[in-house]
Scaffold this active site. Structure first.
Site, mmCIF file in Angstrom:
data_model
loop_
_atom_site.group_PDB
_atom_site.id
_atom_site.type_symbol
_atom_site.label_atom_id
_atom_site.label_comp_id
_atom_site.label_asym_id
_atom_site.label_seq_id
_atom_site.Cartn_x
_atom_site.Cartn_y
_atom_site.Cartn_z
ATOM 1 C CD GLU A 143 -2.881 1.296 2.282
ATOM 2 O OE1 GLU A 143 -2.835 0.501 3.238
ATOM 3 O OE2 GLU A 143 -3.827 2.077 2.068
ATOM 4 C CD GLU A 169 -9.666 -2.784 7.368
ATOM 5 O OE1 GLU A 169 -8.697 -3.402 7.792
ATOM 6 O OE2 GLU A 169 -9.817 -1.562 7.557
HETATM 7 O O1 AHR Z 1 -2.376 -1.617 6.665
HETATM 8 C C1 AHR Z 1 -2.849 -0.375 7.050
HETATM 9 C C2 AHR Z 1 -4.362 -0.240 6.930
HETATM 10 O O2 AHR Z 1 -5.004 -1.111 7.806
HETATM 11 C C3 AHR Z 1 -4.936 -0.611 5.594
HETATM 12 O O3 AHR Z 1 -4.877 0.440 4.705
HETATM 13 C C4 AHR Z 1 -6.358 -0.934 5.915
HETATM 14 O O4 AHR Z 1 -6.910 -1.884 5.046
HETATM 15 C C5 AHR Z 1 -6.311 -1.395 7.350
HETATM 16 O O5 AHR Z 1 -7.216 -0.700 8.131
#
Ligand code: AHR
Length: 619
Positions: free
Chosen positions: A23, A348
Site C-alpha cells: 500500500e 476492508e
Molecule cells: O495496513 C494499514 C491499513 O489497515 C490498511 O490500509 C487498511 O486496510 C487497514 O485498516
C-alpha cells in the site's frame, strides 16, 4: 519433547500462499519503492480536504530572486493542468528538496528529463553545499512543449543532494515534469523501482502481491478513491491524486502526501512478473473508507465501477487486437497477458452496504470470467459483530461466489498465540480465507516495535495457516514499507531511508515461510507444550518442519517416517523478546543457518533455542 512426523498427507499448500500486501502508506510508493528521486515533479499538488494550504509548488524553492509561479494557461495536457513559470538572471532558478535529499553515488548514472516551453539555457545539477555530483545543460527552444533528456554521471557520493535547475544566462520559460531516476533501477527498467527494495521483496519468494492497498483503494471520500485507469499510460498523463494517508494514523499527519501514480497498475503487474508473484489487485467497490466518510455510490450508479473491473481483467489478460485496454497494455510494452487470476472487490469493507455491492460485482464478473478468483471482505477485524455478519452472509456460499474472504487482524501477541489453532475448526467446504492484512502489535505506545516477540507471534500464527492450508489459501503481512521520518503507521515489515533498507524480524519470518513452503502438509503427533507451535510438510525430497517457540530452550526428539542424511537448521532468535533491528544494528535479529549431516537417521535430536522461530529442512 517428542514430535513424530508421519507420512500421512495432510493438505495441499497453495504455492502462492505467502504473499505481499503493498500500500502507498508511509511513503511506500513515491519516496519509496518508486525510484523517482524528485518530489512533486509535475508541480501539480493542490489543496485537499485535509489541508487547504497545499501549494502546487510544494517541495521546490527559489534560487536567488527567480520568479517562480504556478500556471494553468498553456498546459502540456489537461489531465495535470498545472506547470511552473520561471524567470531569472544567470545563476537563479529553482531547487527540489527531494524528500530528505538525494542519495547520489559516485560513478553511477542518473537520467534527468524536463519538459520546457520557450527559449532558455538551463543548468541542471545534483549537489550539496560542499559537493557537486553532476552537472549538465539544456538549450531549450520553441514555443511548444518539448521533452529534454540528460544522462548524468556522479563524481561524488552524497546522501543529501538536491536537484537544481538554474539559468545559464538571463531567461524565462515554462517547465513541467522534472524527473530524475537512478539508472540502476530494479531489473534496469525505465520508470522503474528502487533496486534494493524490490530485491528485498523478491527474496521473500512471494506467491502474490496484493496492491494498491489498503484504505487508499477506498479513499477518504469517493472522489479520491484509487482509480486504476488514472495510473496507466504515459506517466505525464496520469492524473495525480492526494493520498488518503495525508490524515495519517494515531495523530501522525502527512501534509504533502500525494500519489503521482508513476508506480501504477502496469508497473505493479510488471513487478509481480519480475519477482515471480501472482498479481492480486483490489478494486474500489463503490465505497469510501468506512473509518472515514463511508460514502457509498448509489447501487444504480455502480456500473462504472463494475466496468472498471471488467476493463482491468482485459487490461491484464485480454487480446490487444480485440480490446482497447489490452491494446494499451501492449502499447506500454507488454503484449503478452499478465495472467491475472485473483481479484479483490473492495478492501476492508463490512455490513450490508458492502454485501449488496459485492453481489452486484460478482453477478456480472463471475459468469463473464469464470477463471477469475474473486475475493470478498470480512471487515476490519477477525472477530466481533461485523466479522460475524460477514460469515453469516457467506454461509453456504462456495468458490463460485467468492474464492476467499479477506480477514484482517492487527492484534496483540497473546491473541496470535491463542489463535494459532483458529483455522483447525473452520468449515472446509466453503469460501477459503485470505489473511490479507495481519501484524502483531506490541503494547499501546507509538511507535509500536517490530520486536522478536511480534515476529514469533506471527510465526506461531502462520504455522496455523500452513497446517490449515486447505482453508487459508493466501496470507500477507501488512503494511509492507515505511520510510523513516515519513511513517504514519507502526509496525511495518521493511523500513527504508534514501539509501538503505532495514529488514525487521517480521520480514525474516515472512522470508522463512516464503522460501520454505511445502507442497503439502504432513500429519504429526506431538507432546503438549503450550510454548511451541508447529507445522510439518514435504517438498521435493525434503521434510520441512517449522517450530515457533515462545518459551525457554526445548530439547526435541524428532521422529521421521524415513531416514534422512542432512539437516539444515534456520533459526531466528535473539536474547530478549523486546529485541529489534535498527538502521544502526540491522542484523541484531536475523536468521542463522547451519547444515549438519545426520547419517541416514530417522530420529533427530533438536535443540530449539529459547524465544525463536526455526525452520528445519531434512533431506
Ligand atoms: O495496513 C494499514 C491499513 O489497515 C490498511 O490500509 C487498511 O486496510 C487497514 O485498516
Amino acid at each position: 519433547m517428542k514430535i513424530t512426523v508421519t507420512n500421512k498427507k495432510g493438505v495441499d499448500v497453495n504455492p502462492h500462499m505467502i504473499g505481499l500486501f503493498f500500500e502507498d502508506i508511509n511513503y511506500g510508493a513515491d519516496g519509496g519503492l518508486y525510484a523517482e528521486l524528485l518530489e512533486n515533479r509535475s508541480f501539480d499538488f493542490f489543496p485537499t480536504m485535509e489541508f487547504d494550504d497545499i501549494s502546487p509548488l510544494t517541495a521546490w524553492d527559489k534560487v536567488g530572486n527567480c520568479v517562480f509561479e504556478s500556471c494553468r494557461e498553456h498546459p502540456m495536457n489537461n489531465i495535470n493542468p498545472q506547470y511552473a513559470y520561471i524567470k531569472g538572471e544567470a545563476g537563479e532558478g529553482i531547487v527540489n528538496r527531494a524528500y530528505e535529499g538525494i542519495f547520489c553515488e559516485k560513478g553511477k548514472k542518473y537520467d534527468f528529463s524536463l519538459y520546457v516551453k520557450g527559449n532558455a539555457k538551463l543548468k541542471v545539477e545534483i549537489k550539496t553545499e560542499n559537493a557537486l555530483c553532476c552537472e549538465a545543460s539544456i538549450e531549450a527552444e520553441g514555443e511548444e512543449w518539448k521533452k529534454y533528456s540528460l544522462e548524468m554521471e556522479s563524481n561524488e557520493t552524497v546522501y543529501n543532494g538536491k536537484l537544481y535547475i538554474t539559468f545559464l544566462e538571463e531567461g524565462e520559460c515554462d517547465i513541467d515534469m522534472a524527473s530524475l531516476f537512478p539508472r540502476d533501477t530494479f531489473m534496469g527498467r525505465k520508470n522503474g523501482l528502487r533496486a534494493d527494495m524490490a530485491q528485498a521483496l523478491k527474496d521473500i519468494k512471494p506467491g502474490f502481491v496484493r496492491f494498491p492497498g489498503g484504505c487508499i483503494v477506498e479513499g477518504t471520500v469517493i472522489e479520491n478513491r484509487y482509480r486504476w485507469k488514472d495510473t496507466v499510460g504515459p506517466v505525464e498523463e496520469r492524473k495525480i491524486n492526494w493520498n488518503r494517508w495525508q490524515d495519517g494514523n494515531v495523530g501522525i499527519t502527512a501534509h504533502d502526501y500525494f500519489q503521482s501514480y508513476g508506480l501504477g497498475f502496469y508497473e505493479y503487474f510488471l513487478l509481480c512478473e519480475d519477482i515471480g508473484a501472482q498479481p492480486l489487485p483490489v478494486l474500489n467497490c463503490g465505497m469510501a473508507c468506512q473509518y472515514k466518510t463511508g460514502e457509498c455510490v448509489p447501487m444504480d450508479e455502480l456500473d462504472e465501477y463494475i466496468q472498471d473491473a471488467i476493463d482491468l481483467i482485459e487490461f491484464a489478460n485480454g487480446d490487444p487486437d480485440k480490446n482497447e485496454w489490452a491494446a494499451l497494455r501492449a502499447r506500454m510494452g507488454h503484449p503478452e497477458p499478465f495472467n491475472l487470476v485473483y481479484l479483490g472487490i473492495g478492501n476492508e469493507q463490512w455490513e450490508e452496504n458492502y454485501f449488496e455491492r459485492y453481489e452486484a460485482f460478482q453477478k456480472v464478473i463471475a459468469p463473464l470470467y469464470p477463471d477469475i478468483k474473486l475475493i470478498t471482505s470480512s471487515g476490519p477485524s477477525a472477530q466481533g459483530k461485523e466479522f460475524d455478519k460477514a460469515y453469516k452472509w457467506l454461509e453456504g456460499k462456495k468458490e463460485d461466489f467468492a474464492y476467499a474472504v479477506d480477514e484482517h487482524y492487527y492484534v496483540k501477541s497473546e491473541w496470535m498465540f491463542d489463535n494459532a489453532n483458529r483455522y483447525d475448526s473452520y468449515n472446509r467446504d466453503g469460501v477459503k480465507v485470505f489473511a490479507g492484512e495481519y501484524a502483531c502489535h506490541i503494547g499501546d505506545k507509538q511507535p509500536k516495535p517490530n520486536s522478536l516477540e511480534a515476529a514469533i507471534a506471527e510465526a506461531a500464527m502462520m504455522t496455523g495457516f500452513e497446517r490449515n492450508a486447505d482453508v487459508v489459501t493466501l496470507a500477507s503481512y501488512a503494511p509492507l514499507f515505511a520510510r523513516v521520518n515519513y511513517t504514519q503507521w507502526h509496525p511495518d515489515m521493511i523500513f527504508v531511508n534514501n539509501h538503505e533498507i532495514m529488514l525487521t524480524p517480521s520480514y525474516h519470518v515472512q522470508a522463512m515461510f516464503g522460501n520454505n513452503l511445502p507442497d503439502y502438509t504432513l500429519q504429526f503427533e506431538r507432546e503438549e507444550d503450550g510454548d511451541v507451535y508447529i507445522s510439518a510438510g514435504y517438498k521435493e525430497g525434503e521434510y520441512i518442519l517449522k517450530v515457533a517457540n515462545r518459551g525457554g530452550k526445548k530439547d526435541v526428539v524428532l521422529s521421521l517416517p524415513e531416514g534422512v542424511m542432512e539437516i539444515e537448521e534456520i533459526t531466528l532468535t535473539s536474547e530478549f523478546m523486546t529485541d529489534i533491528n535498527t538502521m544502526d544494528n540491522k542484523d541484531k535479529v536475523s536468521p542463522r543457518s547451519l547444515t549438519r549431516p545426520v547419517g541416514g537417521s530417522r530420529e533427530i535430536n533438536l535443540t530449539v533455542p529459547p524465544l525463536s522461530f526455526n525452520v528445519y529442512k531434512l533431506k
